[in-house]
Enzyme design. Structure first.
Site, PDB file in Angstrom:
ATOM      1  N   GLU A 257       0.896  -1.231  -0.245  1.00 48.24           N
ATOM      2  CA  GLU A 257       0.395  -0.114  -0.120  1.00 48.24           C
ATOM      3  C   GLU A 257       0.844   1.321   0.174  1.00 48.24           C
ATOM      4  OE1 GLU A 257      -1.098   3.033   1.389  1.00 48.24           O
ATOM      5  OE2 GLU A 257      -1.602   2.292   3.470  1.00 48.24           O
ATOM      6  N   CYS A 296      -1.001   8.867   3.390  1.00 43.47           N
ATOM      7  CA  CYS A 296      -0.978   8.156   2.117  1.00 43.47           C
ATOM      8  C   CYS A 296      -2.237   8.698   1.880  1.00 43.47           C
ATOM      9  CB  CYS A 296      -0.724   7.032   2.279  1.00 43.47           C
ATOM     10  SG  CYS A 296      -1.394   5.375   3.363  1.00 43.47           S
TER      11      CYS A 296
END
Length: 680
Positions: A257, A296
């Site tokens: 991720e 993120c």
């Protein structure tokens, strides 16, 4: 005295004595901790996880492991305040840490609940569906999922030292796979404090969790095809891990991720003064400043209709310019510093790259200009850029400044908006702000192939929306391309990453015995006592009731229609029913068939069967005409222990036949059956 961070290996805390690296406070630059992983025997840690932690977890059922998670979440919830105090030195405000700490605890609670509700009280998971592999039905196939027998190595980013650790830990423990977790060094002291709370609780079995403070050394060299690596962080580190010889050679499962250039798109209908315009501005500001933009999922590209570009920049400028930036321990502070001076230097370098294609319209990234009176701190005011020609630009679509930075990009039409967002080459999340159905349709389905999640915000959901940057336990977190191509969370999907799917082939009898689930074609003995008269413990998988038949008359159909109000023409108008290609004429209501079926198989007297709480997988397979007879076969399909000891959950296979032995309806009946009281 500066803290020396310890690692937790083979169920012991060990402190390093050499190779120590300093960790500085984001607020004032003082050294708050030192760490090193030198001296750790990574081969022994992997062996300990496989030989001690894995077997201990796999001896438990999904329900027992879910109970561990719930107990752990409750324990940590009562002791979380020291984590808040410690995390201030990472630059996070209390609001930021609410996301990190409470968000992590909420994820554990969510997986504990889902494990109880959605997984069986077994050590394996049987997927729905039976594949008939032979004409006679004596050879069939099913799919089962069982825990990997290795270890899950979790490598986390600096921005969420608690949530990042816990959102990976929860599905792994629920699956029955032990964990070695390694936090990023910049915030490792918060992760260490969290793991110390976990180990002090004594809730997880020995070997279930180990912790590395510092580098991973030769850890990856010891991984095999039974292991998994889950990584969160940069593209560069992800590539190094994915290309590690042991990972590629042994086909180690790798879930990444990665940071991505997430976008927020304002629809052309969302003009100034509309709720969606105001919501858009509020969300962009929040995503630029929460965790100082070090997420993120943060919004990096702000796409707006060209006609609204000036309005959006003016609104964002007003909000960002008045933002209270400073010591995150102060209640009035809305944004703290970046995690480190090195991180600030990196963000400034990325801003310089972006500035070759875009102009800075808010904020000053130059050294010494960001925050007055904060020597040693990694402060940086929010920076908003504007790209005048996004169609020709490249860097605004590929360069990410991992901080409080975003670029406004104007588009001329929806097709161009989609194309510009797609230039990000795959992202974790995009947001669409519109109250127009056609705009939402064009943007959502244009962007979906390039995103792991899409948030559609309008006046109807804004009050309860969790926002652009908040991954949720029940939804997948990940994305294609630049975002890493992996998935985390997603409810029980997140557990599946740690399970091996295996196809089983054999006779219905053999597979029924193996899976503790009755499959059609397996033996179905008829007990002398009605199953509804037998308690949970006495019931046996496969035992069956075959009922007598009942003829359905036209009077039955008309009475049911009059009683329920369901006078649909297929039941009441012979000519119209015959004109329907699905019906031979007037037919019985589907729910009449269900009602009569229940009347055929129910034992009316009080007994250990306590309640019917639903039906699953209901299908009406053939119409029933007046004069047809129906009968029922009721079979114990599966038993599941409930949380309360007084009862268990029983799933019954119900098949309804007509006089020609054709199946007219089939479904699963769900009941609760009493369990005998101990000592009685």
């Amino acid at each position: 005295m500066t803290a020396i961070l310890q690692s937790y290996a083979e169920d012991r805390w060990t402190a390093p004595t050499e190779g120590l690296a300093d960790i500085a406070s984001a607020i004032d630059g003082r050294v708050v901790a030192r760490l090193s992983s030198r001296g750790l025997d990574f081969a022994a840690m992997v062996r300990h996880a496989r030989e001690v932690g894995g077997p201990a977890l796999r001896r438990m059922t999904f329900h027992q492991r879910a109970d561990l998670l719930k107990a752990l979440a409750l324990y940590l919830s009562e002791r979380k305040e020291p984590l808040y105090a410690l995390a201030a030195d990472t630059g996070a405000t209390r609001r930021d840490n609410l996301i990190d700490i409470d968000g992590g605890l909420g994820t554990i609670f969510a997986y504990a609940s889902r494990g109880r509700r959605e997984l069986p009280s077994e050590r394996f998971l049987l997927e729905d569906g039976v594949e008939r592999l032979s004409k006679g039905g004596s050879f069939v196939g099913v799919h089962v999922l069982t825990p990997l027998t290795g270890v899950a190595v979790h490598i986390n980013a600096f921005n969420f030292p608690c949530w990042g650790l816990l959102e990976k830990l929860a599905p792994a423990i629920l699956a029955g796979v032990p964990v070695i977790t390694k936090p990023a060094s910049a915030t490792a002291y918060v992760a260490e404090a969290l793991v110390k709370l976990i180990t002090e609780s004594g809730i997880l079995p020995a070997g279930a969790l180990q912790f590395v403070a510092g580098g991973t050394g030769d850890l990856l060299d010891h991984l095999t095809g039974q292991d998994l690596v889950a990584f969160t962080g940069s593209i560069e580190t992800s590539e190094r891990l994915r290309n590690h010889p042991a990972i590629s050679r042994n086909a180690v499962r790798f879930v990444a991720e990665r940071d991505s250039l997430n976008a927020a798109v304002l629809g052309p209908d969302a003009t100034p003064g509309s709720p969606e315009f105001d919501l858009f501005v509020k969300e962009v500001v929040r995503e630029m400043t929460a965790k100082a933009g070090q997420k993120c999922t943060a919004i990096r590209r702000v796409l707006v209709p060209r006609a609204l570009e000036a309005d959006v920049i003016a609104a964002l400028s007003q909000k960002l310019s008045g933002l209270a930036i400073g010591d995150p321990r102060q209640e009035a502070t809305r944004m703290g510093p970046l995690v480190s001076l090195a991180q600030r230097d990196d963000v400034r370098a990325r801003i310089a790259e972006l500035a070759t294609e875009a102009e800075v319209v808010v904020g000053d990234p130059a050294p010494g200009k960001e925050i007055d009176g904060a020597p040693g701190g990694a402060f940086l005011a929010p920076v908003l850029l504007r790209c005048a020609d996004p169609a020709k630009a490249r860097k605004v679509h590929v360069v990410e400044a991992f901080g409080p930075v975003a670029t406004v990009i104007a588009y001329d039409n929806l097709d161009q908006a989609v194309e510009l967002v797609r230039r990000g080459e795959g992202s974790l999340v995009a947001s669409v702000f519109t109250h127009d159905d056609a705009v939402a349709d064009a943007l959502v389905f244009g962007l979906a192939p390039f995103h792991g999640r899409i948030l559609v915000v309008d006046r109807d959901c804004a009050g309860e929306s969790t926002g652009h940057g908040s991954p949720l336990p029940g939804l997948v977190h990940g994305g294609p391309g630049r975002a890493g191509g992996g998935e985390e969370l997603g409810g029980i999907r997140g557990v599946h990453h740690y399970l091996q799917r295996t196809a089983l082939q054999g006779s219905p009898a053999r597979l029924s015995a193996l899976t503790r689930t009755w499959l059609q074609g397996a033996p179905a003995p008829v007990p002398t006592t009605h199953p509804f008269r037998r308690n949970y413990e006495e019931l046996t998988i496969g035992e069956t009731v075959e009922t007598a038949a009942r003829t359905i008359t036209l009077a039955d159909i008309e009475h049911f229609a009059d009683f329920t109000g369901d006078a649909f023409y297929a039941h009441m108008d012979e000519e119209a029913a015959k004109a329907n290609p699905f019906f031979p004429g007037r037919v019985a209501h589907g729910y009449l068939i269900l009602s009569f079926a229940a009347g055929l198989f129910v034992d009316p007297a009080p007994g250990p069967l306590l309640a019917n709480y639903g039906l699953d997988n209901l299908r009406f397979l053939k119409p029933v005409s007046p004069g047809d007879s129906i009968r029922v076969r009721l079979t114990v399909k599966r038993k599941t222990a409930a949380r309360m000891p007084e009862y268990g959950e029983v799933r019954w296979d119900v098949e309804v036949f007509n006089q020609a032995d054709e199946t007219v309806a089939r479904y699963d009946l769900l009941t609760m059956s009493a369990r005998p009281v101990a000592g009685v």
